[in-house]
Design a protein around this motif. Structure first.
Motif, PDB file in Angstrom:
ATOM      1  N   MET A 104     -10.969   6.844  -9.136  1.00 30.41           N
ATOM      2  CA  MET A 104     -11.306   5.569  -9.777  1.00 30.41           C
ATOM      3  C   MET A 104     -11.963   5.818 -11.136  1.00 30.41           C
ATOM      4  N   ASN A 105     -11.514   5.093 -12.145  1.00 31.98           N
ATOM      5  CA  ASN A 105     -12.143   5.136 -13.466  1.00 31.98           C
ATOM      6  C   ASN A 105     -13.296   4.139 -13.501  1.00 31.98           C
ATOM      7  N   VAL A 106     -14.439   4.583 -14.001  1.00 35.69           N
ATOM      8  CA  VAL A 106     -15.652   3.765 -14.002  1.00 35.69           C
ATOM      9  C   VAL A 106     -16.188   3.665 -15.422  1.00 35.69           C
ATOM     10  N   LEU A 107     -16.632   2.460 -15.798  1.00 35.07           N
ATOM     11  CA  LEU A 107     -17.288   2.239 -17.083  1.00 35.07           C
ATOM     12  C   LEU A 107     -18.757   1.932 -16.835  1.00 35.07           C
ATOM     13  N   LEU A 108     -19.634   2.718 -17.433  1.00 36.45           N
ATOM     14  CA  LEU A 108     -21.077   2.519 -17.352  1.00 36.45           C
ATOM     15  C   LEU A 108     -21.556   1.929 -18.670  1.00 36.45           C
ATOM     16  N   ILE A 109     -22.251   0.806 -18.598  1.00 39.74           N
ATOM     17  CA  ILE A 109     -22.759   0.136 -19.792  1.00 39.74           C
ATOM     18  C   ILE A 109     -24.223   0.510 -19.988  1.00 39.74           C
ATOM     19  N   GLY A 110     -24.574   1.018 -21.189  1.00 41.09           N
ATOM     20  CA  GLY A 110     -25.964   1.310 -21.506  1.00 41.09           C
ATOM     21  C   GLY A 110     -26.118   2.625 -22.242  1.00 41.09           C
ATOM     22  N   SER A 111     -27.338   2.900 -22.695  1.00 43.87           N
ATOM     23  CA  SER A 111     -27.549   4.084 -23.529  1.00 43.87           C
ATOM     24  C   SER A 111     -28.905   4.737 -23.334  1.00 43.87           C
ATOM     25  N   GLY A 112     -29.645   4.345 -22.295  1.00 44.75           N
ATOM     26  CA  GLY A 112     -31.001   4.846 -22.142  1.00 44.75           C
ATOM     27  C   GLY A 112     -31.143   5.925 -21.089  1.00 44.75           C
ATOM     28  N   GLY A 113     -32.403   6.248 -20.783  1.00 39.33           N
ATOM     29  CA  GLY A 113     -32.687   7.236 -19.757  1.00 39.33           C
ATOM     30  C   GLY A 113     -32.219   6.787 -18.389  1.00 39.33           C
ATOM     31  N   ARG A 114     -32.323   5.496 -18.107  1.00 38.70           N
ATOM     32  CA  ARG A 114     -31.806   4.958 -16.847  1.00 38.70           C
ATOM     33  C   ARG A 114     -30.321   5.251 -16.712  1.00 38.70           C
ATOM     34  N   GLU A 115     -29.580   4.994 -17.783  1.00 39.92           N
ATOM     35  CA  GLU A 115     -28.130   5.206 -17.718  1.00 39.92           C
ATOM     36  C   GLU A 115     -27.768   6.693 -17.640  1.00 39.92           C
ATOM     37  N   HIS A 116     -28.583   7.559 -18.254  1.00 45.55           N
ATOM     38  CA  HIS A 116     -28.334   8.992 -18.112  1.00 45.55           C
ATOM     39  C   HIS A 116     -28.487   9.388 -16.646  1.00 45.55           C
ATOM     40  N   ALA A 117     -29.525   8.879 -15.979  1.00 49.08           N
ATOM     41  CA  ALA A 117     -29.725   9.189 -14.563  1.00 49.08           C
ATOM     42  C   ALA A 117     -28.575   8.647 -13.713  1.00 49.08           C
ATOM     43  N   LEU A 118     -28.125   7.441 -14.008  1.00 48.95           N
ATOM     44  CA  LEU A 118     -26.997   6.863 -13.266  1.00 48.95           C
ATOM     45  C   LEU A 118     -25.718   7.671 -13.508  1.00 48.95           C
ATOM     46  N   ALA A 119     -25.484   8.063 -14.769  1.00 47.42           N
ATOM     47  CA  ALA A 119     -24.284   8.848 -15.090  1.00 47.42           C
ATOM     48  C   ALA A 119     -24.296  10.178 -14.353  1.00 47.42           C
ATOM     49  N   TRP A 120     -25.449  10.805 -14.317  1.00 45.14           N
ATOM     50  CA  TRP A 120     -25.597  12.088 -13.620  1.00 45.14           C
ATOM     51  C   TRP A 120     -25.226  11.961 -12.145  1.00 45.14           C
ATOM     52  N   ARG A 121     -25.682  10.886 -11.504  1.00 39.85           N
ATOM     53  CA  ARG A 121     -25.367  10.679 -10.084  1.00 39.85           C
ATOM     54  C   ARG A 121     -23.912  10.221  -9.889  1.00 39.85           C
ATOM     55  N   LEU A 122     -23.452   9.296 -10.717  1.00 39.68           N
ATOM     56  CA  LEU A 122     -22.070   8.816 -10.576  1.00 39.68           C
ATOM     57  C   LEU A 122     -21.078   9.954 -10.742  1.00 39.68           C
ATOM     58  N   ALA A 123     -21.376  10.875 -11.650  1.00 39.34           N
ATOM     59  CA  ALA A 123     -20.457  11.992 -11.922  1.00 39.34           C
ATOM     60  C   ALA A 123     -20.293  12.902 -10.713  1.00 39.34           C
ATOM     61  N   GLN A 124     -21.211  12.814  -9.744  1.00 38.97           N
ATOM     62  CA  GLN A 124     -21.135  13.647  -8.547  1.00 38.97           C
ATOM     63  C   GLN A 124     -20.304  13.012  -7.431  1.00 38.97           C
ATOM     64  N   SER A 125     -19.802  11.800  -7.656  1.00 34.30           N
ATOM     65  CA  SER A 125     -19.057  11.100  -6.608  1.00 34.30           C
ATOM     66  C   SER A 125     -17.679  11.704  -6.400  1.00 34.30           C
ATOM     67  N   SER A 126     -17.286  11.831  -5.151  1.00 36.21           N
ATOM     68  CA  SER A 126     -15.974  12.400  -4.825  1.00 36.21           C
ATOM     69  C   SER A 126     -14.841  11.438  -5.140  1.00 36.21           C
ATOM     70  N   THR A 127     -15.151  10.151  -5.298  1.00 38.51           N
ATOM     71  CA  THR A 127     -14.103   9.161  -5.569  1.00 38.51           C
ATOM     72  C   THR A 127     -13.951   8.844  -7.057  1.00 38.51           C
ATOM     73  N   LEU A 128     -14.766   9.494  -7.890  1.00 39.43           N
ATOM     74  CA  LEU A 128     -14.683   9.251  -9.334  1.00 39.43           C
ATOM     75  C   LEU A 128     -13.521  10.031  -9.943  1.00 39.43           C
ATOM     76  N   THR A 129     -12.686   9.338 -10.707  1.00 39.26           N
ATOM     77  CA  THR A 129     -11.635  10.007 -11.481  1.00 39.26           C
ATOM     78  C   THR A 129     -12.154  10.333 -12.869  1.00 39.26           C
ATOM     79  N   LYS A 130     -12.643   9.299 -13.586  1.00 38.38           N
ATOM     80  CA  LYS A 130     -13.187   9.510 -14.921  1.00 38.38           C
ATOM     81  C   LYS A 130     -14.293   8.508 -15.180  1.00 38.38           C
TER      82      LYS A 130
END
Length: 421
Positions: free
Chosen positions: A1-27
């Protein structure tokens, strides 16, 4: 699954770090992102306020899920417009986002639903504010009604200070304010995921709003946090869920504006029990950083279940027992006018100590990482308790070379004091 994350702060960096570890993430894509987020996602030059551009991007890049990090796009109705295209979104619709977008809306909801909170008055003029002050003891709390990035609150210790805060607020045309009773106690944050029906606790945290050591100086967006917050005992957490969060979710559903996403309850632990200070309709920053350090599941699957209304079928979120603690490194001048462009080095050295560095207000100037905002980095460590987590985080801070930045040296002090007895 392709995912779009909206934002640019430290919160979003933490979310991106965790989302990137998902087995169902394509991009993973992030708009607009930052240099830290770029380690986990492809950055996209999109303005979240341009809803049409965001939707067009989702269509062109076969986006299957959108995660909205900050509050402003939620209050602006971005989630509504994406949902009209049939895409699932993590984050509430515009109507439900009023829980953060309007202090007055939330206070009125609390009044109708008998949710414990401070006594209040809504005012729409300077004159009305001055008159309303007569109904409150000093100290008193003066809040801007709308979004204020965590800085629109004055805890006035004198009548003159309260009057000054009201005058400042109403120097802006169209301003509205809420005046509140001052609550005695300790503040704590409780996070809950909900799909509008099912409610799932997602951890506790305690943040540090004041800019200076010892909780002095003006309020900021947050200078550090730790999770869990043991002061919110299991018994108090259950009371908060039963008396505050669950009635809020039920009231929103009854209004025809069900809340879907993460509900962040800022609580005051008073002698009479937990009382609601305010709601946020997204993860806190820097609370998100410590929650993501402790979370042990698949974040994408859990967010999807929230967005699709299937939380009841999803396993409860799992968290490490360790404490996580984050220290914000801010640019000199924050929370006033922060110094921009200061060079930053040593992030790899900091992470070699075992800490994790989430970037917030950063950008690239050639090959050099520089400060571009008030809160610049969130240096995060873990340990068996708050004291050891603090030591781990500050080892990371010590390894970073950021001459035009500063941080508090006492993050976690309340809990460390309790541990020491």
């Amino acid at each position: 699954m392709n995912v779009l994350l909206i934002g640019s702060g430290g919160r979003e960096h933490a979310l991106a770090w965790r989302l990137a570890q998902s087995s169902t993430l394509t991009k993973l894509y992030a708009a607009p992102g930052n240099p830290g987020i770029a380690e986990h996602a492809e950055l996209v030059a999109l303005d979240p306020a341009d809803h049409r551009a965001v939707i067009d991007f989702c269509i062109r890049h076969s986006i299957g899920f959108v995660v909205i990090g900050p509050e402003a796009p939620l209050v602006d109705g971005l989630a509504d417009n994406i949902r009209t295209m049939g895409l699932p979104v993590f984050g509430p619709d515009k109507a439900a986002a009023q829980l953060e977008g309007s202090k007055g809306f939330t206070k009125d909801l609390c009044s109708r639903a008998n949710i414990p909170t401070a006594a209040y008055a809504k005012v729409t003029s300077r004159q009305g504010g001055m008159a309303a002050l007569d109904d409150f003891a000093i100290p008193v709390v003066v809040k801007a009604d709308g979004l204020a990035a965590g800085k629109g609150v004055t805890v006035a210790m004198t009548r003159d200070e309260a009057e000054g805060a009201i005058t400042d607020l109403f120097s802006v045309s169209g301003a509205e304010a809420v005046i509140e009773e001052f609550l005695e106690g300790e503040e704590v944050s409780l996070f809950v995921l909900t799909d509008g029906t099912t409610m799932v606790p997602f951890g506790s945290a305690q943040d540090h709003k004041r800019v200076g050591d010892g909780d002095v100086g003006p309020n900021t967006g947050g200078m550090g946090a730790y999770s869990p917050a043991p002061v919110l005992t299991p018994q108090l957490e259950q009371r908060a869920l039963d008396e505050i969060v669950a009635p809020t979710i039920a009231a929103m559903a009854a209004m025809g504006t069900p809340f879907s996403g993460v509900l962040y309850a800022g609580l005051m632990l008073t002698d009479a029990g937990p009382k609601l200070i305010e709601y946020n309709v997204r993860f806190g920053d820097p609370e998100c950083q410590v929650l993501m350090m402790r979370f042990q599941g698949d974040l994408l699957d859990l967010m999807l279940a929230t967005a699709q209304g299937t939380l009841a079928d999803h396993p409860a979120p799992a968290f490490a027992e360790d404490t996580a603690l984050t220290v914000v490194m801010a640019a000199n001048g924050y929370p006033g006018t922060p110094e921009s462009g200061g060079a930053i080095a040593g992030i790899e050295a900091a992470e070699a100590t075992g800490a994790r560095v989430f970037q917030a207000g950063t950008r690239r100037d050639g090959k050099t990482l520089v400060a571009s905002g008030g809160r610049v980095l969130a240096v995060t460590g873990t340990g068996i308790d708050a004291a050891s987590a603090k030591a781990a985080a500050y080892r990371g801070v010590a390894a970073i070379d950021f001459p035009t930045g500063f941080s508090r040296s006492d993050i976690g002090w309340r809990e460390i004091q309790r541990i020491a007895g």
